[in-house]
Design a protein around this motif. Structure first.
Motif, PDB file in Angstrom:
ATOM      1  N   VAL A 193      -5.228  -1.597 -15.025  1.00 28.55           N
ATOM      2  CA  VAL A 193      -5.031  -2.535 -13.962  1.00 28.55           C
ATOM      3  C   VAL A 193      -3.879  -1.980 -13.230  1.00 28.55           C
ATOM      4  O   VAL A 193      -3.644  -2.099 -12.054  1.00 28.55           O
ATOM      5  N   SER A 194      -3.333  -1.621 -14.268  1.00 28.68           N
ATOM      6  CA  SER A 194      -2.010  -1.212 -13.458  1.00 28.68           C
ATOM      7  C   SER A 194      -2.126   0.364 -12.978  1.00 28.68           C
ATOM      8  O   SER A 194      -1.799   0.702 -12.227  1.00 28.68           O
ATOM      9  N   LEU A 195      -2.842   1.099 -13.461  1.00 30.31           N
ATOM     10  CA  LEU A 195      -3.481   2.961 -12.562  1.00 30.31           C
ATOM     11  C   LEU A 195      -4.394   2.208 -11.184  1.00 30.31           C
ATOM     12  O   LEU A 195      -3.355   2.771 -10.635  1.00 30.31           O
ATOM     13  N   LEU A 196      -4.970   1.109 -11.374  1.00 32.57           N
ATOM     14  CA  LEU A 196      -5.655   0.660 -10.397  1.00 32.57           C
ATOM     15  C   LEU A 196      -4.423   0.304  -9.399  1.00 32.57           C
ATOM     16  O   LEU A 196      -4.450   0.612  -7.935  1.00 32.57           O
ATOM     17  N   CYS A 197      -3.558   0.029  -9.311  1.00 30.18           N
ATOM     18  CA  CYS A 197      -2.644  -0.134  -8.250  1.00 30.18           C
ATOM     19  C   CYS A 197      -1.769   0.833  -7.950  1.00 30.18           C
ATOM     20  O   CYS A 197      -1.439   0.630  -6.955  1.00 30.18           O
ATOM     21  N   ILE A 198      -1.560   1.157  -9.005  1.00 27.54           N
ATOM     22  CA  ILE A 198      -0.778   3.173  -9.003  1.00 27.54           C
ATOM     23  C   ILE A 198      -1.508   3.939  -7.675  1.00 27.54           C
ATOM     24  O   ILE A 198      -1.106   3.829  -6.488  1.00 27.54           O
ATOM     25  N   SER A 199      -2.717   3.879  -7.593  1.00 29.56           N
ATOM     26  CA  SER A 199      -4.056   4.641  -6.915  1.00 29.56           C
ATOM     27  C   SER A 199      -3.794   3.958  -5.293  1.00 29.56           C
ATOM     28  O   SER A 199      -4.110   4.453  -4.641  1.00 29.56           O
ATOM     29  N   LEU A 257      -0.565  11.197 -10.534  1.00 24.28           N
ATOM     30  CA  LEU A 257      -0.279  11.616 -11.768  1.00 24.28           C
ATOM     31  C   LEU A 257       1.627  11.486 -12.889  1.00 24.28           C
ATOM     32  O   LEU A 257       1.505  10.899 -13.103  1.00 24.28           O
ATOM     33  N   PRO A 258       2.376  11.921 -11.256  1.00 22.06           N
ATOM     34  CA  PRO A 258       3.243  11.950 -11.911  1.00 22.06           C
ATOM     35  C   PRO A 258       3.669  10.085 -12.164  1.00 22.06           C
ATOM     36  O   PRO A 258       4.597   9.717 -13.304  1.00 22.06           O
ATOM     37  N   ALA A 259       2.985   9.451 -10.692  1.00 22.20           N
ATOM     38  CA  ALA A 259       3.005   8.022 -11.230  1.00 22.20           C
ATOM     39  C   ALA A 259       2.634   6.865 -12.553  1.00 22.20           C
ATOM     40  O   ALA A 259       3.263   6.296 -12.788  1.00 22.20           O
ATOM     41  N   SER A 260       1.407   7.536 -12.467  1.00 22.14           N
ATOM     42  CA  SER A 260       1.350   7.484 -14.022  1.00 22.14           C
ATOM     43  C   SER A 260       1.708   7.674 -15.673  1.00 22.14           C
ATOM     44  O   SER A 260       1.730   7.185 -16.255  1.00 22.14           O
ATOM     45  N   MET A 261       2.540   8.347 -15.143  1.00 22.22           N
ATOM     46  CA  MET A 261       3.582   9.118 -16.174  1.00 22.22           C
ATOM     47  C   MET A 261       4.467   7.847 -15.998  1.00 22.22           C
ATOM     48  O   MET A 261       4.818   7.228 -17.725  1.00 22.22           O
ATOM     49  N   TYR A 295      -0.706  16.164 -18.316  1.00 19.78           N
ATOM     50  CA  TYR A 295       0.533  17.209 -18.209  1.00 19.78           C
ATOM     51  C   TYR A 295      -0.564  18.123 -17.535  1.00 19.78           C
ATOM     52  O   TYR A 295       0.122  19.115 -16.300  1.00 19.78           O
ATOM     53  N   TRP A 296      -1.317  18.912 -17.726  1.00 19.23           N
ATOM     54  CA  TRP A 296      -1.986  19.769 -17.349  1.00 19.23           C
ATOM     55  C   TRP A 296      -2.889  20.078 -16.061  1.00 19.23           C
ATOM     56  O   TRP A 296      -3.082  21.710 -15.762  1.00 19.23           O
ATOM     57  N   VAL A 305       7.031  16.553  -6.109  1.00 20.46           N
ATOM     58  CA  VAL A 305       7.274  15.464  -6.759  1.00 20.46           C
ATOM     59  C   VAL A 305       6.263  15.919  -8.232  1.00 20.46           C
ATOM     60  O   VAL A 305       6.803  15.544  -9.052  1.00 20.46           O
ATOM     61  N   ALA A 306       5.465  16.567  -8.354  1.00 23.36           N
ATOM     62  CA  ALA A 306       4.696  16.803  -9.309  1.00 23.36           C
ATOM     63  C   ALA A 306       5.739  17.803 -10.363  1.00 23.36           C
ATOM     64  O   ALA A 306       5.436  17.676 -11.472  1.00 23.36           O
ATOM     65  N   ARG A 307       6.297  18.702  -9.661  1.00 25.11           N
ATOM     66  CA  ARG A 307       6.967  19.920 -10.335  1.00 25.11           C
ATOM     67  C   ARG A 307       8.348  18.536 -11.268  1.00 25.11           C
ATOM     68  O   ARG A 307       8.971  18.949 -12.523  1.00 25.11           O
ATOM     69  N   LEU A 308       9.140  17.641 -10.118  1.00 24.17           N
ATOM     70  CA  LEU A 308       9.839  17.069 -10.947  1.00 24.17           C
ATOM     71  C   LEU A 308       9.611  15.567 -12.353  1.00 24.17           C
ATOM     72  O   LEU A 308      10.358  15.929 -12.371  1.00 24.17           O
TER      73      LEU A 308
END
Length: 728
Positions: A23-29, A59-63, A100-101, A466-469
């Motif tokens: 559910v958290s990943l859906l909210c992030i999406s 992907l950075p938000a999911s981290m 990561y990849w 954003v992805a680099r940091l």
């Protein structure tokens, strides 16, 4: 067997945590899609741009979600219910590898190639792709050269080849990202609380808007001129017949359509346009020239849209801030009708004018002060933890704020749900500090984020940053918690042990973050402005003077905040907009064709409030004598200012108090009063005495401006024998 079955029956299930994570990943999406919709039109943006940018943000938000879950799952203790949200090690390992990849591929390969592809001016996809590879050749040469040097070092120090290649690639990418992240985060940790502190002062916020107005307006005019120069060049190109132009006729027609030149007489350009410095056309038109012209035209259109959007936002902020200041007298705040581009919160409100006044004039400033104090404390904790984590990790404040549960069997504290929420807050604040600094830095090519009209190349570039940091900031945060805790995480076993493969990587990871004091002190004490004053150069977008006002306005020859105030008032009255519209539509009236399309300057509606006495108060930029007799302009220093001050009520900015002392201000006002006084008739008809050169014979000449009343006559000068010389 029975004992094992009983233990399995009482072991908790990760299904509730998996549902929560899903559910958290859906909210992030959803949040990522809303961010994309805010800066890009989703319907007209191609899919090759939307999909990579979506994953570069998602992907950075999911981290931020994976790190707290990994921390809670790593410490296996008896009290498993205290771990909060947790997942199995296998699921975490797969999640970290995918995250990561994919982030690594987007940062170093996919996004740079797509950015140059979208910025290329060629028409065919193959030509655009080859041009993108050619533009990134130097970038990849530097990257691969650094990777080769690092590989040689790892082979010498480690002595094995099994993990050397992968560890070198991951460690070098981490080190470069950490250098950039530490510098940007150090600037943001100071700028975010300071901006909140300054915005709490309503009059100070209006003053900064006025100081910033001349530079934004001049940039907007420069962007308009550059676009007009390119349109003149394209119009000249469309008139050329024969030769090499015939091979690119369709391409030239597309360029003409992009500029929206007059359709009735396409061979004529507008009469008064451009700066007169348009580049001459080459004798032979080539594909490379047209590609470069197309790229410059697209960049010029986006630059014009950027500064138009920035100017519109500045006008809206000025009108709103002035309305809040004026509401102090009437205790009512009316912001007028919302614009069509306003958000849902601004479009629909249940507040009355009085409650809106209480909210914006009293509650919001105190809320900003409280939030600024909280974030200032958070910034101090982050800087302190960066400095002590290498030598004295037990003194890290962030560690005690996250790990505050009972000790487990291995002697390490547990991270519960509260600790996971606090860890997510720390990570969000660190990422926000770094990303806000990116938006403030003046980058090459003038990249910027524009609402609903961001250039494709700019969108790719910001997404790649954003992805680099994300990975360096994520691992840097985990090192705050102590080696006994984060070394048990899945993320450390996947990335951390490869970074610490060599002594250089381990010392770099622990000691380099202490250099965060450099950007923090540089931003806190205005070091950028001092460097510019001494050496003549500096980071313009990051420098602040001692009063906290950006020095950017000084680069354009602007005077002071008064110039910005008068410029905003003229723009709201329609004067400046009429000049720019007349310059853009001269040929449209002559040729019968519509003016150039694109972003239209929107003048925000200035709301009217009521003064303390109950009468209507004039808004910012509206003369109280409009439609009636104009007031006398007594001094050039007060153009557009006296009428505004008369209508703003008791809560206004001190117009004359900052640049002159009491006696200078008194002298200026006394002089202005004397200059505007009409000479009485009895004084005009008064005759001068004879000892002053008056009398019946010389009275008329004296009143007519003759030389008989010249004071030099008393010393033998004037028309006497002195010949114009003063005789002592």
């Amino acid at each position: 067997m029975n004992k094992i079955a009983m233990l399995g029956a009482h072991s908790p299930s990760p299904v509730p945590s998996e549902i929560f994570a899903f559910v958290s990943l859906l909210c992030i999406s959803v949040v990522v899609l809303l961010i994309q919709r805010y800066y890009l039109p989703l319907r007209t943006t191609p899919a090759y741009l939307l999909v990579p940018i979506f994953f570069a943000l998602w992907l950075p938000a999911s981290m931020v979600l994976l790190v707290p879950i990994d921390l809670a799952s790593s410490v296996m203790a008896d009290d498993t219910a205290a771990r909060g949200i947790w997942l199995l090690p296998g699921a975490l390992k797969v999640s970290w590898r995918i995250t990561y990849w994919l982030t690594f591929a987007l940062t170093w390969f996919i996004l740079p190639i797509l950015a140059e592809y979208s910025d290329s001016g060629y028409r065919e996809p193959k030509a655009k792709f080859l041009d993108s590879l050619h533009a990134n050749a130097q970038y990849y040469l530097i990257v691969f050269g650094s990777g080769a040097v690092g590989l040689i070092y790892v082979l010498i120090s480690y002595g094995h080849f099994s993990e050397s290649l992968k560890s070198t690639v991951m460690a070098l990418a981490y080190c470069w990202g950490l250098i950039l992240a530490i510098y940007l985060m150090g600037h943001g940790l100071v700028s975010i609380p300071r901006r909140l502190f300054r915005d709490a002062n309503i009059s100070g916020r209006l003053r900064r808007i006025q100081i910033h107005a001349p530079s934004v307006y001049e940039k907007m005019d420069d962007a308009e001129m550059d676009l007009e120069d390119l349109e003149l060049q394209i119009g000249e190109l469309s008139r050329r017949k024969g030769g090499s132009v015939t091979f690119f006729q369709d391409w030239i027609e597309e360029l003409v359509d992009m500029t929206n030149l007059p359709e009735a007489q396409p061979m004529r350009t507008r009469l008064v346009r451009g700066s007169g410095n348009a580049t001459a056309l080459p004798n032979v038109i080539t594909e490379k020239y047209l590609a470069d012209l197309t790229r410059r035209l697209v960049r010029a259109k986006h630059a014009r849209s950027r500064y138009l959007s920035e100017w519109n936002r500045l006008l809206e902020d000025a009108v709103k801030t002035q309305a809040i200041l004026d509401s102090a007298a009437s205790k009512k705040l009316d912001l007028g009708n919302p614009s069509p581009q306003a958000g849902l919160w601004d479009r629909y409100t249940v507040l009355t004018p009085y409650t809106r006044y209480l909210l914006h004039y009293h509650l919001v400033p105190y809320f900003r002060l409280a939030l600024a104090g909280l974030l200032s404390l958070a910034s101090v904790c982050i800087v302190w933890s960066e400095c002590v984590k290498g030598l004295l990790p037990s003194l890290s404040v962030i560690r005690y704020s996250v790990v505050h549960h009972n000790l487990g069997a291995n002697g390490q504290g547990q991270v519960g749900f509260a600790g996971q929420a606090i860890a997510a807050f720390w990570m969000l604040y660190m990422c926000a500090a770094a990303l806000i600094s990116i938006t403030e830095v003046k980058v090459w090519r003038g990249r910027a984020l524009v609402r609903r009209n961001t250039a494709h190349e700019s969108a790719f570039w910001y997404a790649s940053q954003v992805a680099r940091l994300s990975v360096p900031l994520t691992y840097n945060f985990m090192t705050f918690l102590g080696s006994g805790l984060y070394e048990n995480t899945v993320f450390y076993k996947f990335l951390g042990q490869l970074i610490n493969l060599t002594p250089l990587g381990e010392w770099f990871d622990y000691l380099f973050p202490a250099f965060i004091l450099l950007p923090v002190c540089a931003t806190l004490f205005g070091l950028y402005g001092k460097i510019k004053n001494i050496f003549g150069f500096g980071l313009d977008a990051l420098e602040d003077d001692e009063d906290g006002v950006t020095n950017e306005a000084s680069f354009y020859g602007t005077g002071s905040w008064r110039e910005g105030r008068d410029l905003i008032e003229r723009e709201l009255n329609g004067t400046s907009a009429a000049i720019r519209s007349r310059r853009a539509d001269v040929a449209s009236q002559n040729d019968g064709a519509p003016s150039r399309g694109g972003p239209v300057l929107k003048i925000p509606r200035s709301s009217t409030t009521r003064s303390a006495g109950g009468g209507p108060s004039t808004p910012l930029g509206t003369s109280p004598t409009a439609g009636g007799r104009h007031l006398a302009n007594t001094s050039a220093r007060r153009v557009g200012g006296s009428s505004s001050r008369a209508a703003r009520g008791p809560v206004t900015l001190d117009d004359e108090g900052d640049d002159e002392n009491f006696f200078e201000a008194l002298g200026h006002r006394f002089k202005n009063t004397i200059d505007t006084l009409d000479t009485p008739e009895w004084l005009q008809n008064m005759k001068k005495p004879k000892w002053m050169g008056g009398g019946d014979d010389s009275g008329s000449s004296s009143r007519g401006g003759g030389n008989s009343s010249d004071v030099r006559r008393w010393f033998g000068g004037g028309n006497g024998n002195g010949g114009g010389r003063i005789r002592l």
